[in-house]
Design an enzyme around this catalytic site. Structure first.
Site, mmCIF file in Angstrom:
data_model
loop_
_atom_site.group_PDB
_atom_site.id
_atom_site.type_symbol
_atom_site.label_atom_id
_atom_site.label_comp_id
_atom_site.label_asym_id
_atom_site.label_seq_id
_atom_site.Cartn_x
_atom_site.Cartn_y
_atom_site.Cartn_z
ATOM 1 N N VAL A 22 49.482 59.054 59.288
ATOM 2 C CA VAL A 22 49.701 58.145 58.165
ATOM 3 C C VAL A 22 48.417 57.832 57.400
ATOM 4 O O VAL A 22 48.472 57.201 56.353
ATOM 5 C CB VAL A 22 50.343 56.813 58.627
ATOM 6 N N TYR A 23 47.267 58.251 57.904
ATOM 7 C CA TYR A 23 46.020 57.987 57.193
ATOM 8 C C TYR A 23 45.978 58.877 55.939
ATOM 9 O O TYR A 23 45.828 60.099 56.041
ATOM 10 C CB TYR A 23 44.801 58.287 58.066
ATOM 11 N N SER A 24 46.130 58.253 54.794
ATOM 12 C CA SER A 24 46.113 58.981 53.507
ATOM 13 C C SER A 24 47.116 60.130 53.496
ATOM 14 O O SER A 24 46.835 61.228 53.015
ATOM 15 C CB SER A 24 44.703 59.498 53.188
#
Length: 354
Positions: free
Chosen positions: A68-70
Site C-alpha cells: 500500500v505504500y504509494s
C-alpha cells in the site's frame, strides 16, 4: 560511515534465527504517491538509491515496505535501489490492507496472500521476501487459511519468515496457537506502533511477545513526527511538518503528555550532545522484545540523524526520567493490581522461547 557500521548492533528477530540490525529503514518515503505518502517523499528513484547506499554503509541491512505504500511504487523503488546487491539486504514487506476497490484486493485470504506475494516479488525484482507480514487482522478469513497460504510460500522458497502488523493480543495468540497445532510457520515478528508518547504496546502485546518469542519491529518511533524536537509547548508545528495534513491519519497523542515528554527529551539531548530524535529512538532500543526500530527519513540529513541513535547508551538515571514522564496507567485488567510484571525484568532481546 565506517564508524556507523562498527557501531550497529544486530539482534535475533524474536525467537527465530534471523539476525536483524537494531535500526531498519522504512520505505514509506520512497516514491511519494497519493494523499498520504505524497506528503512524505518523492518519486525520485535516485534519492531512494542514495538512501539505501547510506543505510547499507551504516550497517542497516533490513528494509521495510508494503504494497500500500504509494500503490506499490515504494516496493518498485526499493527493488531498483537494491539491484545488483540484493544479497546484502533483507527485505520485509506487508500485504493485507486494501490496494484497490476490488474486494479481492483486501484481506488475508489464500488467494490474496499468494497473489499479493507474487506481485510484490515482481515489483521488488527479487526471487524471495525475507519477511512477509500480514498488515492487519482479517476477521473474515480463518487464521488457518492465512497460515497455510504463508506455509506454501515458505515451502516454495519465496518467503523466508512470516510476521504480522497491528494485531491485537488475542488475534496474535489465536494465530500462534493455530500454527503450533497445525505445525505451520509461527509468526516471529509483530510490527507495532511504540513510542515515548504511545506505550500501549507494553500493556498486553509486550508480555505476549516475551512469552511467545515474537520480536517487535517498531514503526513510527517518533510518533508521526511529533518527537523531532520542533514541536514545543505554546508553539505551532513548523511549516514543513506533515502534521498539518496527516495528523488525523496517525496515532492519537495527548498534547500535554507530548509537551512534557519533549521537555525531558530536550534536556537529555543537551546533556548527551545528541538530538531529541536520537534520544527518543535510543530509549526504544533498550525496551524488552524490541528487535529493530524502523526509522523512516525524508532526506539524507534526516537519515543520518536517525543513524546517530545507535552506538551509545542513555544512563540509568536518564532512562528513569523518560520512563517517569511518559508513564500512562493502563486500564483494567492490565492495571498494576492485575497484570504480571515479570516481563519488565527481561533484558532485550531475551525471549521465553529462546
Amino acid at each position: 560511515m565506517v564508524e556507523w557500521r562498527i557501531l550497529m548492533q544486530y539482534r535475533t528477530l524474536g525467537a527465530s534465527g534471523l539476525r536483524v540490525p537494531e535500526l531498519s529503514l522504512g520505505t514509506g518515503t520512497f516514491a511519494g504517491r497519493g494523499p498520504l505518502f505524497g506528503e512524505w517523499g518523492t518519486g525520485d528513484h535516485r534519492q531512494a538509491r542514495r538512501m539505501v547506499d547510506i543505510a547499507l554503509e551504516a550497517g542497516v541491512t533490513l528494509f521495510d515496505s508494503a504494497d500500500v505504500y504509494s500503490d506499490g511504487a515504494a516496493e518498485e523503488a526499493l527493488g531498483a535501489a537494491l539491484r545488483g546487491r540484493r544479497d546484502r539486504a533483507l527485505i520485509s514487506t506487508k500485504i493485507g490492507l486494501p490496494v484497490s476497490e476490488d474486494p479481492r484486493d483486501a484481506g488475508t485470504s489464500r488467494s490474496r496472500i499468494i497473489d499479493g506475494a507474487e506481485r510484490a516479488l515482481r515489483r521488488l525484482g527479487t526471487d524471495r521476501i525475507d519477511l512477509l507480514q500480514l498488515h492487519g487482522f482479517d476477521a473474515a478469513t480463518p487464521v488457518e487459511e492465512s497460515l497455510s497460504a504463508l506455509d506454501a510460500l515458505v515451502r516454495e522458497g519465496k518467503v523466508r519468515y512470516v510476521g504480522v502488523s497491528n494485531f491485537a493480543g488475542w488475534q496474535l495468540m489465536k494465530a500462534l496457537a493455530a500454527a503450533d497445532r497445525l505445525r505451520l510457520p509461527r509468526y516471529v515478528a509483530h510490527q507495532v506502533y511504540y513510542s515515548l508518547v504511545g506505550r500501549d504496546y507494553e500493556w498486553e502485546l509486550m508480555p505476549l511477545a516475551a512469552d511467545q518469542g515474537v520480536g517487535a519491529l517498531v514503526w513510527s518511533p517518533l510518533a508521526w513526527g511529533r518527537l523531532t524536537g520542533r514541536i514545543r509547548r505554546g508553539a505551532p508545528p513548523p511549516g514543513r511538518s506533515r502534521l498539518h495534513r496527516t495528523a488525523s491519519l496517525g496515532p492519537a497523542v495527548d498534547e500535554e503528555l507530548l509537551f512534557d515528554v519533549v521537555d525531558v527529551l530536550a534536556g537529555i539531548a543537551e546533556e548527551t550532545g545528541r538530538t531529541v530524535p536520537q534520544v527518543a529512538i535510543n530509549w526504544l532500543l533498550r525496551r524488552p522484545t524490541v528487535s529493530s526500530v524502523i526509522a523512516g527519513a525524508r532526506d539524507e540529513d534526516q537519515l543520518r540523524e536517525n543513524l546517530g541513535a545507535v552506538g551509545w547508551e542513555l544512563t540509568p538515571e536518564q532512562v528513569a526520567r523518560l520512563d517517569a514522564v511518559s508513564h500512562q496507567e493502563p486500564p483494567y485488567p492490565r492495571s498494576p493490581y492485575h497484570r504480571q510484571e515479570a516481563f519488565a525484568r527481561l533484558d532485550p532481546p531475551m525471549f521465553a522461547r529462546a
